[in-house]
Design an enzyme around this catalytic site. Sequence first.
Site, PDB file in Angstrom:
ATOM      1  N   ARG A 409       0.827  -1.202   0.000  1.00 16.55           N
ATOM      2  CA  ARG A 409       0.000   0.000   0.000  1.00 16.55           C
ATOM      3  C   ARG A 409       0.864   1.256   0.000  1.00 16.55           C
ATOM      4  O   ARG A 409       0.476   2.277  -0.560  1.00 16.55           O
ATOM      5  CB  ARG A 409      -0.942   0.015   1.205  1.00 16.55           C
ATOM      6  CG  ARG A 409      -2.081  -0.989   1.109  1.00 16.55           C
ATOM      7  CD  ARG A 409      -3.048  -0.830   2.268  1.00 16.55           C
ATOM      8  NE  ARG A 409      -4.111  -1.824   2.180  1.00 16.55           N
ATOM      9  CZ  ARG A 409      -5.247  -1.664   1.526  1.00 16.55           C
ATOM     10  NH1 ARG A 409      -5.460  -0.539   0.875  1.00 16.55           N
ATOM     11  NH2 ARG A 409      -6.163  -2.609   1.496  1.00 16.55           N
ATOM     12  N   GLU A 438      -1.428  -8.289   4.353  1.00 16.19           N
ATOM     13  CA  GLU A 438      -2.856  -8.388   4.670  1.00 16.19           C
ATOM     14  C   GLU A 438      -3.352  -9.779   4.312  1.00 16.19           C
ATOM     15  O   GLU A 438      -2.891 -10.394   3.358  1.00 16.19           O
ATOM     16  CB  GLU A 438      -3.654  -7.322   3.914  1.00 16.19           C
ATOM     17  CG  GLU A 438      -3.280  -5.908   4.316  1.00 16.19           C
ATOM     18  CD  GLU A 438      -4.157  -4.881   3.627  1.00 16.19           C
ATOM     19  OE1 GLU A 438      -5.254  -5.251   3.147  1.00 16.19           O
ATOM     20  OE2 GLU A 438      -3.753  -3.703   3.559  1.00 16.19           O
ATOM     21  N   GLU A 449     -10.632  -2.811  -4.999  1.00 13.05           N
ATOM     22  CA  GLU A 449      -9.981  -1.769  -4.193  1.00 13.05           C
ATOM     23  C   GLU A 449      -8.642  -1.359  -4.800  1.00 13.05           C
ATOM     24  O   GLU A 449      -8.269  -0.180  -4.772  1.00 13.05           O
ATOM     25  CB  GLU A 449      -9.773  -2.242  -2.749  1.00 13.05           C
ATOM     26  CG  GLU A 449      -9.371  -1.080  -1.856  1.00 13.05           C
ATOM     27  CD  GLU A 449      -8.982  -1.509  -0.449  1.00 13.05           C
ATOM     28  OE1 GLU A 449      -8.955  -0.640   0.420  1.00 13.05           O
ATOM     29  OE2 GLU A 449      -8.686  -2.687  -0.233  1.00 13.05           O
ATOM     30  N   ASP A 506     -13.803   4.852 -11.606  1.00 12.61           N
ATOM     31  CA  ASP A 506     -14.240   6.227 -11.419  1.00 12.61           C
ATOM     32  C   ASP A 506     -13.221   7.156 -12.077  1.00 12.61           C
ATOM     33  O   ASP A 506     -12.446   7.844 -11.413  1.00 12.61           O
ATOM     34  CB  ASP A 506     -14.389   6.540  -9.929  1.00 12.61           C
ATOM     35  CG  ASP A 506     -15.020   7.897  -9.698  1.00 12.61           C
ATOM     36  OD1 ASP A 506     -15.534   8.473 -10.666  1.00 12.61           O
ATOM     37  OD2 ASP A 506     -14.993   8.389  -8.556  1.00 12.61           O
ATOM     38  N   HIS A 728     -18.733  -7.242   2.404  1.00 10.69           N
ATOM     39  CA  HIS A 728     -17.916  -8.170   1.620  1.00 10.69           C
ATOM     40  C   HIS A 728     -18.015  -7.708   0.164  1.00 10.69           C
ATOM     41  O   HIS A 728     -18.927  -8.102  -0.573  1.00 10.69           O
ATOM     42  CB  HIS A 728     -18.427  -9.600   1.776  1.00 10.69           C
ATOM     43  CG  HIS A 728     -18.430 -10.099   3.186  1.00 10.69           C
ATOM     44  ND1 HIS A 728     -17.280 -10.272   3.915  1.00 10.69           N
ATOM     45  CD2 HIS A 728     -19.464 -10.441   4.010  1.00 10.69           C
ATOM     46  CE1 HIS A 728     -17.580 -10.718   5.126  1.00 10.69           C
ATOM     47  NE2 HIS A 728     -18.905 -10.820   5.210  1.00 10.69           N
ATOM     48  N   CYS A 730     -16.377  -8.361  -2.409  1.00  5.35           N
ATOM     49  CA  CYS A 730     -16.242  -9.361  -3.464  1.00  5.35           C
ATOM     50  C   CYS A 730     -17.581 -10.009  -3.793  1.00  5.35           C
ATOM     51  O   CYS A 730     -17.755 -10.569  -4.878  1.00  5.35           O
ATOM     52  CB  CYS A 730     -15.216 -10.420  -3.077  1.00  5.35           C
ATOM     53  SG  CYS A 730     -15.396 -11.018  -1.406  1.00  5.35           S
TER      54      CYS A 730
END
Length: 762
Positions: A409, A438, A449, A506, A728, A730
């Site tokens: 990240r 993670e 994400e 976006d 969730h 996904c």
Amino acid sequence: MSLPIPSTATAAADLPPGPDPGAELPQGAELGQGSAAPPAAEEEEGEGEEEEEEEGEKEREKLPPLPAASSAAAGDLDFPLVCQGLERGAKNQFSTFSNFITTINQKKEGTGNRNSPTQLVIPNIKNVRDLPPMCLDVRQKQRISIDTLPQELKAPIPPEPSLPIRTKTVKDFQDDIEKSKSSGDWKAVHDFYSTTFDSFLEINAAFKKDTNSAFNTIEDSGIDAKFVNVVYDALLNTPQDVQKSVLKGIINGLLQEWKGISQRRFKQVVDRLLQFISLRLFPAKPEEFPPMMKCTWWIPSATKVLALFNAANSLISPPIISYMDFYNSTLDHIDLMEEYHNWQCYGNSHRFSFCQYPFIISIAAKKVIIQRDSEQQMISIARQSLVDKVSRRQKPDMNMLFLNVKVRRTHLVSDSLDELARKRADLKKKLKVTFVGEAGLDMGGLTKEWFLLLIRQIFHPDYGMFTYHKDSRCHWFSSFKCDNYSEFRLVGALMGLAVYNSITLDIRFPPCCYKKLLSPPIVPCDHNTLVGICDVTLDDLFQIMPELAHGLNELLSYEGNVEEDFYSTFQVFQEEFGVIKSYNLKPNGDKIPVTNQNRKEYVQLYVDFLLNKSIYKQFAAFYYGFHSVCASYALLLLRPEEVEILVCGSPELDMSALQRSTQYEGYQKTDLTIRYFWDVVLGFSLDLQKKLLHFATGSDRVPVGGMADLNFKISKSETSTNWLPVAHTCFNQLCLPPYKNKKELKQKLIIGISNAEGFGLE
């Protein structure tokens, strides 16, 4: 893609008989000349009302029944009646393009029998309504009421133009064709086609048997069908410049015909053609239609006529109707991949495929084609990797079937760039993302994400790759020169991966960007060929830099002396890292003044510099990045506007539609918690609604199929009501504890959706 030339079936073969006698007449329609039986004679004045009624009944008993194929003429407009079911203009003695197409397609034997098995009745699918038949005395009274008006109240009748005299026969034409084939000089043939299809009057002059005969009968079309067949057959074997002249003539003729036409009327014609195709594909009563093998030309001919309508509509600014009004949603239910493969194998040959005419295919159907084509490419690439492993006697690993991207990240952009560059051969495999440190398992949510965070960071103004224009609320490529454009290639690859993996992004690019992205739609084999260069206008600049575009428009309309008052040259200035640099718009541009005579050239070169030349290297890298993932013939089916929808989805949210399509697990839609939830959500601001959608699905945009395609689910969480909601992404699933009241639910929901970044397993 070049528009195919209409086949001989368009002109020569028999269409099904006339329009639905119950079809709704347009306002102002009246009985035209030669329709049905002649009206009864007027009753003499002075007779009583009872005598008039008795005489009227006797006259009606003597009259023959009304033919099924008769039709009323539109009183206000004589317009094309392609594909039966439209009103046929019968008042003009000369024939326009409307009458030409109507009559050459009229079925001679469909005159009297309404119950004929070949009778084609085209209802209005959107608003089916049967009108009672109009009896003859009613039509006569309508006619009388108009004919007896005072002269000053009658609308003026325009003079009927006379047809030019054309004496060429079938034999003369065939002789010209043979001479052209033997000599290679097609001038005579080219002149014939150019003249004939220059206007609708010329078309009628060439093909009518008798130029003085009226088109007011269904018994004889008045067209020399043999001549029409010969001309159309020969057209398929002529050089391309001849074929293009015919198409150009027809399209220009349509444009002339449609001057002043209302949007409603034009859309009605297009809808009838679309309904004709739908009813032939999925007939309600197949027994009423001829066998498919005897009418295989129906759908191709109707589609080709629609193609001419679409081409002419696109040339009008602004278009009469939206490009979406040409979509035929019926095609969503046919075997699209068979159509796509036929088109790939046979191209624009004589074998018909709807993919030859992509304007008729809806964006939802095109998305299905692209997704399935992507899946097939993914499977093919994965299978090849597996075969390579086995051939080298190495142990197969499931990870080799995916494009595995591992990023930190804290180094999101650099790690992503390195991963995609290193695994360029795997870009067409299924994408899986892992964030280092993670425990999230990527079932779709992590990928979403990764896209969102990466796009957000790359498009940040501090990053310097893109410039955000507040007036237009969109991003555009920075013109700053740099040594390495690989990050622009990364952004292009991200967009390609999003389309390839059905992820909406976006991204706020102007429409011009997607037009450039399809220039050309297939990557050229010659690497020296320019890419991403398209024709741009002042309208394109308005969508990005409206203030500058307005200034240039003022320059074009300035009435004074441009050279003396503006003192400008063919040169532009740009600031790069605090340094002002100048660029010539043409050779020695700094020495050429802008004048009243050359200001249009100056504006065009200025716009071309800003949108094409100044950002060429940046956009070329972006172009190659996108096509490195999305290289597919399916892109040939798309308009620039449709690419934007596939990449970004729609920003317009309809939470009521989401409420109607939501599924529940552990809850019922009538439960108090669910009612509280929707009361709160429907009362949210647009910003909070987008945050909720992003929290639950990983994106704040709506996919092509609308809210229903999200498959949104609300599940009951058996945890304490002190806990926040959990999502969730996904699975597009929201886990909601059974909060006791609306205030508590709203508070917890706002906290949850406003702090929604990161994945972890408890």
